[in-house]
Design a protein around this motif. Structure first.
Motif: not given
Ligand code: SF4
Length: 64
Positions: A3-6, A30-32, A54-56, A61-62
């Motif tokens: 898993v990644k967060v952009d 400021p980001y996860a 997640c609103p954005e 998910i990979i």
């Protein structure tokens, strides 16, 4: 599952951390940040929930 967060999409709202704090952390705002990658089996359902909440649509998910 990986898993990644952009960081360009993440708003820093903290919803993902609220759902599964074992995997997502707002400590580095400021980001996860992803704490566990690959994601252990026991947290995978919660990560899928975080993706939906997640609103954005910033959580990616990979599946392996
Ligand atoms: S729920 Fe989405 S927008 Fe909110 S902190 Fe998590 S990744 Fe970022």
């Amino acid at each position: 599952m990986r898993v990644k967060v952009d960081p360009d999409l993440c708003l820093g709202c903290g919803i993902c951390e609220g759902i599964v704090p074992e995997v997502f952390s707002m400590a580095n705002e400021p980001y996860a940040e992803v704490l566990l990658d690959p994601v252990p089996e026991e947290y995978q359902d919660a990560v899928r929930e975080a993706v939906e909440e997640c609103p954005e649509e910033a959580i990616i998910i990979i599946e392996e």
